[in-house]
Motif scaffolding. Structure first.
Motif, PDB file in Angstrom:
ATOM      1  N   ALA A  46     -20.876   2.649 -11.245  1.00 44.87           N
ATOM      2  CA  ALA A  46     -19.741   3.378 -10.679  1.00 44.87           C
ATOM      3  C   ALA A  46     -19.971   4.887 -10.745  1.00 44.87           C
ATOM      4  N   ASN A 133     -16.904   5.907  -0.833  1.00 48.72           N
ATOM      5  CA  ASN A 133     -15.781   5.437  -1.641  1.00 48.72           C
ATOM      6  C   ASN A 133     -14.766   6.552  -1.917  1.00 48.72           C
ATOM      7  N   PHE A 140      -9.243   3.466  -5.825  1.00 46.13           N
ATOM      8  CA  PHE A 140     -10.356   2.543  -5.581  1.00 46.13           C
ATOM      9  C   PHE A 140     -10.993   2.082  -6.883  1.00 46.13           C
ATOM     10  N   TYR A 141     -11.301   3.016  -7.800  1.00 52.57           N
ATOM     11  CA  TYR A 141     -11.956   2.643  -9.058  1.00 52.57           C
ATOM     12  C   TYR A 141     -10.970   2.118 -10.085  1.00 52.57           C
ATOM     13  N   ASP A 143      -8.602   0.087  -9.474  1.00 51.19           N
ATOM     14  CA  ASP A 143      -8.371  -1.312  -9.131  1.00 51.19           C
ATOM     15  C   ASP A 143      -9.595  -2.194  -9.381  1.00 51.19           C
ATOM     16  N   ARG A 144     -10.706  -1.593  -9.770  1.00 51.40           N
ATOM     17  CA  ARG A 144     -11.894  -2.398 -10.062  1.00 51.40           C
ATOM     18  C   ARG A 144     -11.881  -2.946 -11.486  1.00 51.40           C
ATOM     19  N   ASN A 145     -10.908  -2.532 -12.303  1.00 51.21           N
ATOM     20  CA  ASN A 145     -10.769  -3.046 -13.670  1.00 51.21           C
ATOM     21  C   ASN A 145     -12.081  -2.925 -14.436  1.00 51.21           C
ATOM     22  N   MET A 146     -12.577  -1.703 -14.545  1.00 53.72           N
ATOM     23  CA  MET A 146     -13.878  -1.414 -15.126  1.00 53.72           C
ATOM     24  C   MET A 146     -13.926  -1.749 -16.622  1.00 53.72           C
TER      25      MET A 146
END
Length: 213
Positions: A46, A133, A140-141, A143-146
């Motif tokens: 990321a 992105n 955006f990031y 919601d990626r549940n990093m």
């Protein structure tokens, strides 16, 4: 002394970077962030995407600390945990990685690391991600549940950079917090941070990239 200082940074002499130049600068910067901030593999990928987007969005001096720098910081807040982000802001060569001067872009990370020194293999998205992105929704990031590392701040971080030999010459380095990918086939990493970080005696001259093609 002034000449030496100029030679310690990487310069790109065009107003806008080509994709190839930007991806290699993003890789070098992201690799050092992975090392210093103890990024997980998912965080590393990321961070590479975010750095590439930022570099590809620069078209002039006004963009260095403009809207795309703000978006980079906002995206990194979603990707890094609190202690990683605090350290990121304290390290100027990460927080303010690019400057405009002498007719080109300069990269502060080269004042701390020798060119060609890598600790990690290319992230998987190095070949496939072409940017964009940062032009999507701001979450955006988020919601990626990093997945993010958890550390006990009362316990010193112990890094072990000596990789084990594996069948494909790749292994996960144990850094006491999370794992990062080390490519033994291409990496020039060293287990000693004092050696890895450039000093007045081991800094090397930087090369040059052309402009947008």
């Amino acid at each position: 002394m002034m000449i030496l200082a100029v030679m310690m940074v990487m310069t790109v002499s065009a107003n806008a970077m080509s994709y190839n130049a930007a991806k290699h600068e993003a890789l070098f910067l992201s690799d050092k962030m992975a090392f210093e901030l103890n990024l997980t593999p998912a965080q590393y990928e990321a961070v590479y995407e975010i750095n590439l987007d930022y570099l590809m969005s620069l078209n002039g001096c006004g963009d260095v600390f403009g809207i795309w720098w703000d978006r980079r910081n906002a995206d990194l807040r979603f990707v890094l945990n609190s202690w990683q982000y605090d350290k990121y802001m304290r390290l100027a060569h990460f927080y303010r990685p690019v400057a405009w001067g002498a007719g080109g872009w300069t990269f502060a990370v080269y004042t701390h690391y020798n060119r060609g020194l890598f600790y990690n293999a290319h992230p998987r998205v190095f070949v496939t991600y072409k940017g964009g992105n940062n032009r999507r929704d701001v979450r955006f990031y988020a919601d990626r549940n990093m997945p993010k590392p958890v550390v006990n701040h009362s316990t010193p971080v112990v890094r072990n950079h000596k990789p084990a030999v594996t069948s494909d010459n790749r292994t996960w380095r144990n850094n006491g917090i999370a794992n990062g990918n080390v490519n033994m086939g291409r990496g020039n990493g060293t287990p000693n941070r004092n050696i890895a970080q450039a000093t007045s005696t081991n800094r090397t001259n930087a090369g040059h990239f052309g402009g947008r093609r």
